[in-house]
Design a protein around this motif. Sequence first.
Motif, mmCIF file in Angstrom:
data_model
loop_
_atom_site.group_PDB
_atom_site.id
_atom_site.type_symbol
_atom_site.label_atom_id
_atom_site.label_comp_id
_atom_site.label_asym_id
_atom_site.label_seq_id
_atom_site.Cartn_x
_atom_site.Cartn_y
_atom_site.Cartn_z
ATOM 1 N N MET A 1 0.837 -1.197 0.000
ATOM 2 C CA MET A 1 0.000 0.000 0.000
ATOM 3 C C MET A 1 0.872 1.246 0.000
ATOM 4 O O MET A 1 1.890 1.301 0.694
ATOM 5 N N LYS A 2 0.447 2.252 -0.770
ATOM 6 C CA LYS A 2 1.135 3.529 -0.803
ATOM 7 C C LYS A 2 0.427 4.518 0.127
ATOM 8 O O LYS A 2 -0.749 4.353 0.446
ATOM 9 N N ALA A 3 1.173 5.544 0.535
ATOM 10 C CA ALA A 3 0.603 6.606 1.358
ATOM 11 C C ALA A 3 0.766 7.935 0.633
ATOM 12 O O ALA A 3 1.830 8.213 0.057
ATOM 13 N N LEU A 4 -0.269 8.746 0.655
ATOM 14 C CA LEU A 4 -0.249 10.088 0.077
ATOM 15 C C LEU A 4 -0.393 11.093 1.213
ATOM 16 O O LEU A 4 -1.415 11.120 1.905
ATOM 17 N N ILE A 5 0.668 11.900 1.432
ATOM 18 C CA ILE A 5 0.645 12.917 2.486
ATOM 19 C C ILE A 5 0.256 14.244 1.853
ATOM 20 O O ILE A 5 0.903 14.715 0.913
ATOM 21 N N LEU A 6 -0.796 14.865 2.387
ATOM 22 C CA LEU A 6 -1.375 16.060 1.791
ATOM 23 C C LEU A 6 -0.956 17.322 2.551
ATOM 24 O O LEU A 6 -0.869 17.308 3.793
ATOM 25 N N PRO A 7 -0.720 18.429 1.847
ATOM 26 C CA PRO A 7 -0.284 19.683 2.496
ATOM 27 C C PRO A 7 -1.468 20.447 3.078
ATOM 28 O O PRO A 7 -1.875 21.494 2.559
ATOM 29 N N LYS A 8 -2.014 19.949 4.179
ATOM 30 C CA LYS A 8 -3.205 20.546 4.778
ATOM 31 C C LYS A 8 -2.908 21.710 5.708
ATOM 32 O O LYS A 8 -3.811 22.427 6.121
ATOM 33 N N ALA A 9 -1.631 21.913 6.077
ATOM 34 C CA ALA A 9 -1.313 22.985 7.019
ATOM 35 C C ALA A 9 -1.657 24.339 6.406
ATOM 36 O O ALA A 9 -1.260 24.637 5.278
ATOM 37 N N PRO A 10 -2.383 25.194 7.134
ATOM 38 C CA PRO A 10 -2.721 26.531 6.611
ATOM 39 C C PRO A 10 -1.504 27.453 6.672
ATOM 40 O O PRO A 10 -1.112 27.923 7.742
ATOM 41 N N VAL A 11 -0.887 27.696 5.537
ATOM 42 C CA VAL A 11 0.372 28.444 5.490
ATOM 43 C C VAL A 11 0.213 29.838 6.090
ATOM 44 O O VAL A 11 1.051 30.299 6.866
ATOM 45 N N SER A 12 -0.855 30.525 5.748
ATOM 46 C CA SER A 12 -1.043 31.892 6.245
ATOM 47 C C SER A 12 -1.275 31.909 7.754
ATOM 48 O O SER A 12 -0.766 32.794 8.457
ATOM 49 N N SER A 97 -1.953 2.443 -8.204
ATOM 50 C CA SER A 97 -2.751 1.245 -8.454
ATOM 51 C C SER A 97 -2.938 0.535 -7.128
ATOM 52 O O SER A 97 -2.010 0.430 -6.330
ATOM 53 N N GLY A 98 -4.133 0.061 -6.887
ATOM 54 C CA GLY A 98 -4.406 -0.567 -5.610
ATOM 55 C C GLY A 98 -4.817 0.471 -4.583
ATOM 56 O O GLY A 98 -4.903 1.667 -4.872
#
Length: 512
Positions: A1-12, A97-98
């Motif tokens: 399984m792969k992991a996708l880390i998302l840039p959710k931190a509010p930069v401002s 994939s997957g």
Amino acid sequence: MKALILPKAPVSALKPLTTWMPEYLLPVVNKPVGEHLVEWLLRHGIKQIIMSLKHMPYETEDYFGDGARWGVTISYLLQKDYDGLPGALRRLGSKVSGPILCLPGNVLTDLDLSRLIEVHQEYRGEATLARPGPVGSSSPVRPGTPEDWRKLDDWPCILTESVLPILSRHMPHALQGDSPPPMGIENLTLHTYRAPFMFFAISSPNDFLEANLLALKGQIPGLIIPGKAVEPGIFIGKHTRIHSGAVLSPPVLIGEGCSLGKGSTIGEGTVVCNRVMIDENASVRESVVLSHTYLGPYSNIRKVIVKKNCLVQTPSLQEICMGDDLILGDLSKATVSARLERLWNVLLAIFFIVLTSPVIVCFYLYHLAFPSKKFLASEERYGGIARQDLSGESVRQVFKLYSFRSKNPMVQRLPGLLNVLKGDLSLVGVSPQTREESERTLEEWQQMRFNAPPGLFRPWDVETRGDLEWEEKMVMETYYAATRSFRGDLIILAKSLLVRRTDNRQVNHRND
């Protein structure tokens, strides 16, 4: 399984922290929050990681590289304008994939990821979302709601390959606010897994300070805190010098290459990152001092974030920048200056070696021809402080000082140019001491001389009077260490060469 880390931190909302560094590199207990996530994923067997980048992407990629030092594989997805999970999936396209695990990159968590994967496989849904909460009386898994679909961006979730095209075709607002779920999702199954786990999101400087405090107190289980636990709740990094008069009140963390002066106080809930100098009688409590920062004597800070010459007061989030380096300073300037000084010493030493090479060769051949006279000598000398242990005891640098046995002081010092090339000496500095001299240098004012490097030429070389007492030399070297500058070193070097040349002429005149 792969992991996708998302840039959710509010930069401002994270400013000024995000003006200093990318959100993935915000240090929690002296380790980037993104690194904590990588270690958490690895503990649960996930070794293929994709980082979606939007803010200062090159700095993030430079730190994490390909992930080899953690035993994982890291690739990157550049999203200058982040538009949520659907946009990230759309840009990934056929790269996935997957099933894929998606999670925000500004969080610290102890979620049992292995259990989440088991639940996803057991219930065979297209998506499984993890949310913190008490375990229900019957089952921790329940059917997902439209609200749960809209929370895929905010909580860890596992998506199967079949749901990826549906999500990626819709704009991000389809998963936000009160908008209905995208068409096609009503035929897909979402399970929500409820479990009592820690999930702390860093969305402001106040959150950042609290995250460090929680981690220090051990309230985020599984988090790997760097440094050596010398006492319960006290973590110390390598090559850090702590004066015996400094006071540490756990829990605290001191990073690598730091220096804590006499009478300094590091209070509960404080994180001091790498290469920080805290001067004598300074006090720090419930704060984070970021790398390359100098904190001046008698400073008193509490509940602040310090970066070089700027600090952020919490909870007011007022930013203050100091123009006086004696209060707050940037140690990276000193690092650059030290590297330039080292380069200058090497170049000038090479020049002198080339200039005097005929003399050096002749005297070295003389040494080989008459080995019993031992014309080329090497003696053990003590230089600056190499390190300092937790009791405050200094460990001195020991090296072999090369010299010719000659009455001519300039000829005598020529082999010492090799010590300059090796880094044992600077061209100008305090005198490298013998063991006996080192044992005599005990008083606090004498210790000030160690703020200057040992040198081939010394400040008292410019004196025409050759009968200086040891105490007089010590006073001159202590003053030199407190006032040394590049221009001053050039003057000492020039005068030393001129004085020696004049002395030699006077000696020859008297002999005539």
